[in-house]
Enzyme design. Sequence first.
Site, PDB file in Angstrom:
ATOM      1  N   LYS A  35     -10.221  25.373  50.623  1.00  0.00           N
ATOM      2  CA  LYS A  35     -10.107  23.933  50.841  1.00  0.00           C
ATOM      3  C   LYS A  35     -10.026  23.631  52.338  1.00  0.00           C
ATOM      4  O   LYS A  35     -10.678  22.721  52.851  1.00  0.00           O
ATOM      5  CB  LYS A  35      -8.834  23.442  50.161  1.00  0.00           C
ATOM      6  CG  LYS A  35      -9.001  22.163  49.411  1.00  0.00           C
ATOM      7  CD  LYS A  35      -7.723  21.827  48.696  1.00  0.00           C
ATOM      8  CE  LYS A  35      -8.030  21.052  47.443  1.00  0.00           C
ATOM      9  NZ  LYS A  35      -6.839  20.650  46.714  1.00  0.00           N
ATOM     10  N   PHE A 151       1.581   4.878  45.311  1.00  0.00           N
ATOM     11  CA  PHE A 151       1.086   4.127  44.148  1.00  0.00           C
ATOM     12  C   PHE A 151      -0.435   4.049  44.245  1.00  0.00           C
ATOM     13  O   PHE A 151      -1.042   3.012  44.032  1.00  0.00           O
ATOM     14  CB  PHE A 151       1.713   2.722  44.112  1.00  0.00           C
ATOM     15  CG  PHE A 151       3.216   2.757  44.077  1.00  0.00           C
ATOM     16  CD1 PHE A 151       3.884   3.014  42.883  1.00  0.00           C
ATOM     17  CD2 PHE A 151       3.972   2.560  45.222  1.00  0.00           C
ATOM     18  CE1 PHE A 151       5.283   3.072  42.839  1.00  0.00           C
ATOM     19  CE2 PHE A 151       5.355   2.615  45.195  1.00  0.00           C
ATOM     20  CZ  PHE A 151       6.011   2.872  44.000  1.00  0.00           C
ATOM     21  N   ARG A 153      -4.233   4.522  43.409  1.00  0.00           N
ATOM     22  CA  ARG A 153      -5.153   4.735  42.287  1.00  0.00           C
ATOM     23  C   ARG A 153      -6.361   5.471  42.819  1.00  0.00           C
ATOM     24  O   ARG A 153      -6.864   5.142  43.899  1.00  0.00           O
ATOM     25  CB  ARG A 153      -5.621   3.389  41.701  1.00  0.00           C
ATOM     26  CG  ARG A 153      -4.576   2.660  40.911  1.00  0.00           C
ATOM     27  CD  ARG A 153      -4.944   1.212  40.760  1.00  0.00           C
ATOM     28  NE  ARG A 153      -5.135   0.604  42.080  1.00  0.00           N
ATOM     29  CZ  ARG A 153      -5.743  -0.551  42.295  1.00  0.00           C
ATOM     30  NH1 ARG A 153      -6.237  -1.236  41.284  1.00  0.00           N
ATOM     31  NH2 ARG A 153      -5.862  -1.034  43.518  1.00  0.00           N
ATOM     32  N   LEU A 269      -4.573  -4.681  31.239  1.00  0.00           N
ATOM     33  CA  LEU A 269      -4.592  -5.115  29.842  1.00  0.00           C
ATOM     34  C   LEU A 269      -5.979  -4.870  29.259  1.00  0.00           C
ATOM     35  O   LEU A 269      -6.387  -5.565  28.336  1.00  0.00           O
ATOM     36  CB  LEU A 269      -4.260  -6.604  29.750  1.00  0.00           C
ATOM     37  CG  LEU A 269      -2.785  -7.002  29.669  1.00  0.00           C
ATOM     38  CD1 LEU A 269      -2.659  -8.509  29.446  1.00  0.00           C
ATOM     39  CD2 LEU A 269      -2.043  -6.257  28.569  1.00  0.00           C
ATOM     40  N   GLY A 272      -9.241   0.196  25.411  1.00  0.00           N
ATOM     41  CA  GLY A 272     -10.316   1.183  25.567  1.00  0.00           C
ATOM     42  C   GLY A 272     -10.070   2.417  24.737  1.00  0.00           C
ATOM     43  O   GLY A 272      -9.609   2.321  23.598  1.00  0.00           O
ATOM     44  N   GLY A 276      -6.111   8.174  30.903  1.00  0.00           N
ATOM     45  CA  GLY A 276      -6.162   9.600  31.237  1.00  0.00           C
ATOM     46  C   GLY A 276      -5.801   9.755  32.696  1.00  0.00           C
ATOM     47  O   GLY A 276      -5.107   8.910  33.267  1.00  0.00           O
ATOM     48  N   CYS A 279      -2.175  11.464  36.497  1.00  0.00           N
ATOM     49  CA  CYS A 279      -0.818  10.917  36.619  1.00  0.00           C
ATOM     50  C   CYS A 279      -0.195  10.436  35.317  1.00  0.00           C
ATOM     51  O   CYS A 279       0.828  10.962  34.891  1.00  0.00           O
ATOM     52  CB  CYS A 279      -0.822   9.792  37.642  1.00  0.00           C
ATOM     53  SG  CYS A 279      -0.856  10.446  39.314  1.00  0.00           S
ATOM     54  N   LYS A 282       0.818  13.105  32.531  1.00  0.00           N
ATOM     55  CA  LYS A 282       1.883  14.041  32.912  1.00  0.00           C
ATOM     56  C   LYS A 282       3.175  13.297  33.288  1.00  0.00           C
ATOM     57  O   LYS A 282       4.265  13.770  32.995  1.00  0.00           O
ATOM     58  CB  LYS A 282       1.387  14.961  34.027  1.00  0.00           C
ATOM     59  CG  LYS A 282       1.833  14.637  35.412  1.00  0.00           C
ATOM     60  CD  LYS A 282       1.396  15.675  36.406  1.00  0.00           C
ATOM     61  CE  LYS A 282       1.167  15.066  37.767  1.00  0.00           C
ATOM     62  NZ  LYS A 282       2.196  14.171  38.262  1.00  0.00           N
TER      63      LYS A 282
HETATM   64  C1  UDX Z   1      -0.009  15.765  43.498  1.00  0.00           C
HETATM   65  C2  UDX Z   1       0.909  15.852  42.298  1.00  0.00           C
HETATM   66  O1  UDX Z   1       0.305  16.592  41.279  1.00  0.00           O
HETATM   67  C3  UDX Z   1       1.312  14.527  41.777  1.00  0.00           C
HETATM   68  O2  UDX Z   1       2.376  14.658  40.874  1.00  0.00           O
HETATM   69  C4  UDX Z   1       1.807  13.666  42.841  1.00  0.00           C
HETATM   70  O3  UDX Z   1       1.990  12.361  42.390  1.00  0.00           O
HETATM   71  C5  UDX Z   1       0.968  13.713  44.064  1.00  0.00           C
HETATM   72  O4  UDX Z   1       0.636  15.032  44.443  1.00  0.00           O
HETATM   73  P1  UDX Z   1      -2.631  15.660  43.786  1.00  0.00           P
HETATM   74  O5  UDX Z   1      -2.656  15.322  45.238  1.00  0.00           O
HETATM   75  O6  UDX Z   1      -3.684  15.085  42.926  1.00  0.00           O
HETATM   76  O7  UDX Z   1      -1.250  15.173  43.145  1.00  0.00           O
HETATM   77  O8  UDX Z   1      -2.480  17.236  43.587  1.00  0.00           O
HETATM   78  P2  UDX Z   1      -3.503  18.414  43.856  1.00  0.00           P
HETATM   79  O9  UDX Z   1      -4.890  17.907  43.922  1.00  0.00           O
HETATM   80  O10 UDX Z   1      -3.099  19.491  42.914  1.00  0.00           O
HETATM   81  O11 UDX Z   1      -3.141  18.861  45.348  1.00  0.00           O
HETATM   82  C6  UDX Z   1      -2.036  19.593  45.720  1.00  0.00           C
HETATM   83  C7  UDX Z   1      -2.397  20.450  46.950  1.00  0.00           C
HETATM   84  O12 UDX Z   1      -1.244  21.166  47.369  1.00  0.00           O
HETATM   85  C8  UDX Z   1      -3.494  21.481  46.687  1.00  0.00           C
HETATM   86  O13 UDX Z   1      -4.497  21.360  47.671  1.00  0.00           O
HETATM   87  C9  UDX Z   1      -2.766  22.834  46.813  1.00  0.00           C
HETATM   88  O14 UDX Z   1      -3.585  23.852  47.359  1.00  0.00           O
HETATM   89  C10 UDX Z   1      -1.628  22.477  47.748  1.00  0.00           C
HETATM   90  N1  UDX Z   1      -0.454  23.351  47.633  1.00  0.00           N
HETATM   91  C11 UDX Z   1       0.114  23.608  46.443  1.00  0.00           C
HETATM   92  C12 UDX Z   1       0.095  23.901  48.788  1.00  0.00           C
HETATM   93  O15 UDX Z   1      -0.411  23.698  49.887  1.00  0.00           O
HETATM   94  N2  UDX Z   1       1.218  24.689  48.691  1.00  0.00           N
HETATM   95  C13 UDX Z   1       1.807  24.977  47.509  1.00  0.00           C
HETATM   96  O16 UDX Z   1       2.800  25.707  47.465  1.00  0.00           O
HETATM   97  C14 UDX Z   1       1.219  24.420  46.339  1.00  0.00           C
HETATM   98  C1  UDX Z   2      -2.335   5.689  38.427  1.00  0.00           C
HETATM   99  C2  UDX Z   2      -1.488   4.499  38.941  1.00  0.00           C
HETATM  100  O1  UDX Z   2      -2.202   3.271  38.740  1.00  0.00           O
HETATM  101  C3  UDX Z   2      -1.135   4.691  40.394  1.00  0.00           C
HETATM  102  O2  UDX Z   2      -0.288   3.630  40.847  1.00  0.00           O
HETATM  103  C4  UDX Z   2      -0.415   6.024  40.513  1.00  0.00           C
HETATM  104  O3  UDX Z   2       0.085   6.268  41.773  1.00  0.00           O
HETATM  105  C5  UDX Z   2      -1.310   7.142  40.037  1.00  0.00           C
HETATM  106  O4  UDX Z   2      -1.653   6.896  38.678  1.00  0.00           O
HETATM  107  P1  UDX Z   2      -4.881   6.431  38.541  1.00  0.00           P
HETATM  108  O5  UDX Z   2      -4.468   7.564  37.651  1.00  0.00           O
HETATM  109  O6  UDX Z   2      -5.731   6.721  39.725  1.00  0.00           O
HETATM  110  O7  UDX Z   2      -3.581   5.668  39.105  1.00  0.00           O
HETATM  111  O8  UDX Z   2      -5.695   5.403  37.654  1.00  0.00           O
HETATM  112  P2  UDX Z   2      -5.466   3.976  36.980  1.00  0.00           P
HETATM  113  O9  UDX Z   2      -6.378   3.023  37.614  1.00  0.00           O
HETATM  114  O10 UDX Z   2      -4.049   3.618  36.909  1.00  0.00           O
HETATM  115  O11 UDX Z   2      -6.022   4.280  35.503  1.00  0.00           O
HETATM  116  C6  UDX Z   2      -5.397   5.263  34.681  1.00  0.00           C
HETATM  117  C7  UDX Z   2      -6.063   5.335  33.341  1.00  0.00           C
HETATM  118  O12 UDX Z   2      -5.808   4.167  32.579  1.00  0.00           O
HETATM  119  C8  UDX Z   2      -7.593   5.482  33.377  1.00  0.00           C
HETATM  120  O13 UDX Z   2      -7.990   6.419  32.395  1.00  0.00           O
HETATM  121  C9  UDX Z   2      -8.095   4.096  33.042  1.00  0.00           C
HETATM  122  O14 UDX Z   2      -9.359   4.108  32.451  1.00  0.00           O
HETATM  123  C10 UDX Z   2      -7.028   3.619  32.082  1.00  0.00           C
HETATM  124  N1  UDX Z   2      -6.875   2.154  32.039  1.00  0.00           N
HETATM  125  C11 UDX Z   2      -6.460   1.462  33.142  1.00  0.00           C
HETATM  126  C12 UDX Z   2      -7.112   1.479  30.843  1.00  0.00           C
HETATM  127  O15 UDX Z   2      -7.470   2.096  29.820  1.00  0.00           O
HETATM  128  N2  UDX Z   2      -6.921   0.122  30.814  1.00  0.00           N
HETATM  129  C13 UDX Z   2      -6.505  -0.591  31.900  1.00  0.00           C
HETATM  130  O16 UDX Z   2      -6.354  -1.813  31.787  1.00  0.00           O
HETATM  131  C14 UDX Z   2      -6.267   0.098  33.105  1.00  0.00           C
END
Ligand code: UDX
Ligand code: UDX
Length: 472
Positions: A35, A151, A153, A269, A272, A276, A279, A282
Amino acid sequence: MQIAVVGSGYVGLVAGACFADLGHDVIVVDNDEKKLAALNRGEVPIHENFLPELLERHRGNRLHFSDDLESAVRDSTAIFVAVGTPPNEQGEADLSYVESVARGIAGAINNYKIVVEKSTVPVYTSDWVRKIILRNGAENSEFDVASNPEFLREGTAVTDFLYPDRIVVGADVERCAAVLKEIYAPLVDGSYYQRPDSIPRPDRAQIPPPLIITSAKSAELIKHASNAFLAMKISFINAVASICESVGANVQQVCQGIGTDTRIGPRFLNPGIGYGGSCFPKDLTAFRAVARECGYDFRLLDEVIRINEEQRQRFIRKVRSALWTLRGKKLGVLGLAFKGGTDDIRESPAILLIASLLQEGCQICAYDPAAGERAKEELQAGIQLAENAYEAARGADALLILTEWEEFATLDLKQLHAELKYPIVIDGRNLYHPEVMAANGFTYYSVGRNAVSPDPAGSSTRAANLTKSTRS
Ligand code: UDX
Ligand code: UDX
């Protein structure tokens, strides 16, 4: 300010690039050599609006990438922890990466630092991070632990960061809050928005954003509670959509009717095929586990999760009711990402649905503007990838819409009709008006609205004028 961001995933990379855009000097640390090499070569590992511009602007000047946690900590005043917190088998957040980073930080502390949780973590994590750092030799006076939840998205992460609804700073002592206030000052005092090169303001942005100062524990809870609430809103409307289907009401009209109440609001609202992503799924199970550990049985969250899972089963039943038997049926699929505007397929309802349909013996030809290759890898070549929506529809028994990409809401319906073997569209994201689809000769199934059949009286001119997404 000198800042280290540990973890260069979706959250860490966006945060690092945006901190650099605010004028800070940032080192993003990751232990994934591949990476880092890609980032140092100038590649952008994720599909995110404005991220390429920010990386281009700051890489090598105010933004550096490194695998050396120790020197990044020594050189920085604030260390943001943005490593993964994946669910374990019980659905709890696995905090071992956070713990290992905390140990690494402890050994490198050379003067006052703040250690800031950016990853989503359970409410007691700041206490643990503090204990681990103390246990590994740092002095109490040399550091504070804060929570500054994100927060973001996916797809709009950069503008969500720079134009947030609010900035939450969870800090238990003033000297720690003061460092975070200084970091976010360009947003809170509005100076960032005056700059000619600031990232353009999105609609609905409130500037300057409010800064909310809380205790570290409250900030940790704000993050879990926000995501749980948004997921609950989606499951709520999906449950209402199921009732609409039973009684012949239209969920879009219901949404309009309830969403205009300012206490409820129209966003999140959209019914669908369920939520998924990396975030919501989990965080819901993690929050449920945290509540249980604190002695509260948060059954409302069980129901939110159950409705979400059931939503996919309902969709499969819709496909069956449109096609009768599934074995050997050729299906065109639009959308593989967990939502529109991203190439992320983590916990994508589209992928989960496709896996079920493949098990039932369907053949799938899918198109996604960004997530195709990742999905193919995940599904182990069980699907064929198309170059565009029309190719996905070619010769198919039906077309399934599984992701809310904007481009899927403006397809040329005549061409689509001509490509399909049977003009049947099963829309899991309500991207079209049923009457438009009927007027264009489709049998059309959607969520929370009556299925419609071709309308021989419908004229294509009228249909063309009406072709528009119905989503809010
Ligand atoms: C992560 C978390 O999963 C989520 O709960 C939180 O809200 C935001 O941070 P994301 O950024 O999507 O979300 O995670 P991911 O894409 O898995 O990236 C984590 C990075 O940390 C990876 O690049 C991984 O290589 C790195 N990492 C992990 C380290 O550098 N050191 C470690 O010990 C473990
Ligand atoms: C979410 C939160 O919005 C964000 O604030 C947080 O920090 C990370 O998690 P994200 O996972 O990027 O962000 O996507 P989001 O736009 O929230 O959508 C999540 C899922 O809900 C998607 O699968 C989307 O298709 C679904 N969704 C969203 C619906 O089915 N209906 C809606 O009205 C809105």
